[in-house]
Design a protein around this motif. Structure first.
Motif, PDB file in Angstrom:
ATOM      1  N   ALA A 151      20.770 -22.223   9.437  1.00  0.00           N
ATOM      2  CA  ALA A 151      21.441 -21.072   8.843  1.00  0.00           C
ATOM      3  C   ALA A 151      22.749 -21.514   8.192  1.00  0.00           C
ATOM      4  CB  ALA A 151      21.717 -20.002   9.899  1.00  0.00           C
ATOM      5  N   TYR A 152      23.107 -20.793   7.137  1.00  0.00           N
ATOM      6  CA  TYR A 152      24.347 -21.041   6.402  1.00  0.00           C
ATOM      7  C   TYR A 152      25.016 -19.707   6.147  1.00  0.00           C
ATOM      8  CZ  TYR A 152      22.202 -25.536   5.517  1.00  0.00           C
ATOM      9  OH  TYR A 152      21.611 -26.763   5.686  1.00  0.00           O
ATOM     10  N   LYS A 153      26.334 -19.739   5.962  1.00  0.00           N
ATOM     11  CA  LYS A 153      27.045 -18.517   5.609  1.00  0.00           C
ATOM     12  C   LYS A 153      28.083 -18.827   4.554  1.00  0.00           C
ATOM     13  CE  LYS A 153      30.413 -18.731   9.393  1.00  0.00           C
ATOM     14  NZ  LYS A 153      30.971 -18.020  10.543  1.00  0.00           N
ATOM     15  N   ASN A 154      28.392 -17.778   3.789  1.00  0.00           N
ATOM     16  CA  ASN A 154      29.432 -17.827   2.778  1.00  0.00           C
ATOM     17  C   ASN A 154      30.034 -16.431   2.755  1.00  0.00           C
ATOM     18  OD1 ASN A 154      31.040 -17.940   0.485  1.00  0.00           O
ATOM     19  ND2 ASN A 154      29.617 -19.253  -0.617  1.00  0.00           N
ATOM     20  N   GLY A 155      31.198 -16.286   3.328  1.00  0.00           N
ATOM     21  CA  GLY A 155      31.834 -14.974   3.399  1.00  0.00           C
ATOM     22  C   GLY A 155      31.047 -14.038   4.297  1.00  0.00           C
ATOM     23  N   ASN A 156      30.734 -12.844   3.788  1.00  0.00           N
ATOM     24  CA  ASN A 156      30.007 -11.839   4.566  1.00  0.00           C
ATOM     25  C   ASN A 156      28.499 -11.932   4.434  1.00  0.00           C
ATOM     26  OD1 ASN A 156      32.239 -10.627   5.761  1.00  0.00           O
ATOM     27  ND2 ASN A 156      32.564  -9.261   4.025  1.00  0.00           N
ATOM     28  N   PHE A 157      28.004 -13.041   3.880  1.00  0.00           N
ATOM     29  CA  PHE A 157      26.554 -13.228   3.751  1.00  0.00           C
ATOM     30  C   PHE A 157      26.129 -14.508   4.441  1.00  0.00           C
ATOM     31  CE2 PHE A 157      27.490 -10.251   0.408  1.00  0.00           C
ATOM     32  CZ  PHE A 157      26.463  -9.337   0.543  1.00  0.00           C
ATOM     33  N   ALA A 158      24.944 -14.461   5.017  1.00  0.00           N
ATOM     34  CA  ALA A 158      24.359 -15.633   5.657  1.00  0.00           C
ATOM     35  C   ALA A 158      22.865 -15.585   5.413  1.00  0.00           C
ATOM     36  CB  ALA A 158      24.651 -15.629   7.150  1.00  0.00           C
ATOM     37  N   TRP A 159      22.217 -16.726   5.538  1.00  0.00           N
ATOM     38  CA  TRP A 159      20.770 -16.793   5.411  1.00  0.00           C
ATOM     39  C   TRP A 159      20.247 -17.856   6.355  1.00  0.00           C
ATOM     40  CZ3 TRP A 159      24.359 -18.116   1.905  1.00  0.00           C
ATOM     41  CH2 TRP A 159      24.435 -19.453   1.520  1.00  0.00           C
ATOM     42  N   ALA A 160      19.027 -17.660   6.790  1.00  0.00           N
ATOM     43  CA  ALA A 160      18.395 -18.589   7.717  1.00  0.00           C
ATOM     44  C   ALA A 160      16.984 -18.888   7.238  1.00  0.00           C
ATOM     45  CB  ALA A 160      18.343 -17.989   9.114  1.00  0.00           C
ATOM     46  N   THR A 161      16.556 -20.121   7.455  1.00  0.00           N
ATOM     47  CA  THR A 161      15.178 -20.522   7.175  1.00  0.00           C
ATOM     48  C   THR A 161      14.618 -21.144   8.448  1.00  0.00           C
ATOM     49  OG1 THR A 161      15.858 -22.695   6.340  1.00  0.00           O
ATOM     50  CG2 THR A 161      15.611 -20.919   4.716  1.00  0.00           C
ATOM     51  N   TYR A 162      13.317 -20.950   8.663  1.00  0.00           N
ATOM     52  CA  TYR A 162      12.705 -21.426   9.897  1.00  0.00           C
ATOM     53  C   TYR A 162      11.184 -21.393   9.792  1.00  0.00           C
ATOM     54  CZ  TYR A 162      12.536 -16.359  10.345  1.00  0.00           C
ATOM     55  OH  TYR A 162      12.329 -15.027  10.091  1.00  0.00           O
ATOM     56  N   THR A 163      10.560 -22.097  10.724  1.00  0.00           N
ATOM     57  CA  THR A 163       9.133 -21.928  10.957  1.00  0.00           C
ATOM     58  C   THR A 163       9.002 -21.318  12.354  1.00  0.00           C
ATOM     59  OG1 THR A 163       8.923 -24.190  11.804  1.00  0.00           O
ATOM     60  CG2 THR A 163       8.385 -23.826   9.468  1.00  0.00           C
ATOM     61  N   MET A 164       7.848 -20.707  12.592  1.00  0.00           N
ATOM     62  CA  MET A 164       7.667 -20.002  13.843  1.00  0.00           C
ATOM     63  C   MET A 164       6.186 -19.991  14.198  1.00  0.00           C
ATOM     64  SD  MET A 164       8.829 -16.051  14.555  1.00  0.00           S
ATOM     65  CE  MET A 164       8.442 -15.651  12.873  1.00  0.00           C
ATOM     66  N   ALA A 165       5.886 -20.318  15.448  1.00  0.00           N
ATOM     67  CA  ALA A 165       4.513 -20.184  15.934  1.00  0.00           C
ATOM     68  C   ALA A 165       4.349 -18.771  16.463  1.00  0.00           C
ATOM     69  CB  ALA A 165       4.249 -21.197  17.037  1.00  0.00           C
ATOM     70  N   PHE A 166       3.190 -18.195  16.174  1.00  0.00           N
ATOM     71  CA  PHE A 166       2.937 -16.885  16.766  1.00  0.00           C
ATOM     72  C   PHE A 166       1.542 -16.847  17.360  1.00  0.00           C
ATOM     73  CE2 PHE A 166       1.853 -16.216  12.283  1.00  0.00           C
ATOM     74  CZ  PHE A 166       0.656 -15.525  12.332  1.00  0.00           C
ATOM     75  N   GLU A 167       1.443 -16.051  18.408  1.00  0.00           N
ATOM     76  CA  GLU A 167       0.187 -15.878  19.133  1.00  0.00           C
ATOM     77  C   GLU A 167       0.025 -14.393  19.390  1.00  0.00           C
ATOM     78  OE1 GLU A 167      -1.381 -17.152  23.513  1.00  0.00           O
ATOM     79  OE2 GLU A 167      -0.369 -18.693  22.330  1.00  0.00           O
TER      80      GLU A 167
END
Length: 153
Positions: A99-115
């Motif tokens: 995740a990264y942020k700049n001021g009042n905004f942030a974003w995240a990238t990820y992978t996720m396993a689901f069952e």
């Protein structure tokens, strides 16, 4: 005229450089929030996830199925319908969460396993990828856009 162009370009690069310097790694701050979001979704009760999402009309939320929800209300209602056929869902965040942020905004990238364990039929397992965009409102990070998808087999 060339001098003016050099001055304008220098000013633009200076402004960009100062903005780029504000970009911060926010993984340690955002990852625990996303773990709470996933725990809320695993209850199969969208109202538990609701506090983490913006309620502005027209915000886009992309999920595995259906293709798109327009606003939180549609996301909640659509999720309730999908979840009515499930016994449980297990979400496991991948080790690549960033995740990264700049001021009042942030974003995240990820992978996720689901069952997913449906009420009838075989358990479904897959890996998805996600991107979430956050805005800090009232001192709290809130999801203003989410995109979860699964690669084609």
């Amino acid at each position: 005229m060339k001098l003016l162009a050099v001055v304008v370009c220098s000013a633009m690069l200076g402004a960009y450089g100062s903005r780029a310097a504000q970009l911060e790694d926010a993984t340690a701050e955002i990852k625990p929030l996303m773990e709470k979001v996933n725990a809320a979704w695993m209850t199969l009760d969208p109202s538990k996830a609701a506090p983490y999402y913006a309620k502005d009309a027209g915000l886009a939320f992309f999920d595995i199925a259906p293709l798109k929800y327009a606003g939180w209300r549609e996301y909640q209602e659509g999720s309730e319908k999908v979840f009515s056929d499930w016994k449980s869902i297990k979400l496991t965040m991948g080790p690549d969460f960033k995740a990264y942020k700049n001021g009042n905004f942030a974003w995240a990238t990820y992978t996720m396993a689901f069952e997913i364990e449906p009420k009838s039929g075989d358990t479904m397992k897959a890996t998805a990828r996600g991107t979430d965009v956050f805005e800090k409102r009232g001192g709290q990070w809130i999801i203003v856009h989410e995109h979860v998808s699964a690669p084609m087999p």
